[in-house]
Design a protein around this motif. Sequence first.
Motif, short mmCIF file in Angstrom:
data_model
loop_
_atom_site.label_atom_id
_atom_site.label_comp_id
_atom_site.label_asym_id
_atom_site.label_seq_id
_atom_site.Cartn_x
_atom_site.Cartn_y
_atom_site.Cartn_z
N LYS A 93 4.74 7.68 -2.82
CA LYS A 93 5.65 8.25 -2.12
C LYS A 93 7.28 8.15 -2.76
O LYS A 93 8.11 9.03 -2.40
N ARG A 102 0.87 -1.17 0.10
CA ARG A 102 0.08 -0.04 0.04
C ARG A 102 0.95 1.19 -0.11
O ARG A 102 0.57 2.22 -0.59
N GLU A 103 1.98 1.29 0.80
CA GLU A 103 2.74 2.39 0.80
C GLU A 103 3.57 2.39 -0.49
O GLU A 103 3.72 3.61 -0.99
N SER A 151 1.02 4.37 -3.06
CA SER A 151 0.77 5.56 -2.79
C SER A 151 1.65 6.46 -3.57
O SER A 151 1.25 7.68 -3.61
#
Length: 258
Positions: free
Chosen positions: A172, A166-167, A170
């Motif tokens: 980032k 999930r990170e 995202s």
Amino acid sequence: MVDNIAGEHESSFVDSAKDKITESFHDDDLSSSDSDGERKEKKNYPVPPHRNMVHSLSWKEKPVHSLLGGGNAADLLLWRNKKKSACMLAFATIIWALFEMIQYHLLSLLCHILILVLGVHFLWSNTLNLFYKCPQFPQVALEEDTVLEVASVLRLEINNSLEVLREIASGKDLKKFLAVIAGLWIVSVAGSCCSLLTLVYTCFVLLHSVPLLYERHKEKADAIIEKAEAEVKKHCEGLQEKVLSKVPSRKSKDKKLT
């Protein structure tokens, strides 16, 4: 006279008791103040530099054994116990040869194992005990605690992997996103060329060979990894300047709307 002497004796005893009590309280105050001072000194005492160095070390400066998590798994992968590592690799090779080269099926293997176990148990309990005093056949049973521990560990690992995915999704960290996409694409290409068992066996062999080779030739491998990281960084920066910088973000849209 006797009363006066007794009164003086009682008064002197009371005074001495008061002096002892005050001295004890004074000593307690001093000891408490000393302990507070020592605690403050311990709190204000600087952390040794080698502790900070341990936390600030990069993965290249750490030993390979600690990178693999330590313990028995790292010992097996680094061939610290050659007999156990060789047995694990030989067992995996036999399983791969049975299913891939001999075209043995899993259901047939399970049935043959059960036939062998049942036959040995029957001979052990009926035939051998007539001639020899053999011990009872060992009982095999799964404990509830071990099953729950395994299930909890699997649940935590699955949740952690989902959180990492999930990170990454995202957006980032662009490097991690591109690395995961490239890794999944390589795995998909390899999966189309060979079966799942062959792919798992190849990963197992690589786990038993690559860490050992990296530990023996760490300096050369670090130099190659640094060059590869520099090339990947250049490509990521170029991609970000040419493509991602031209993509409008939410902040720019909000500014235009305001």
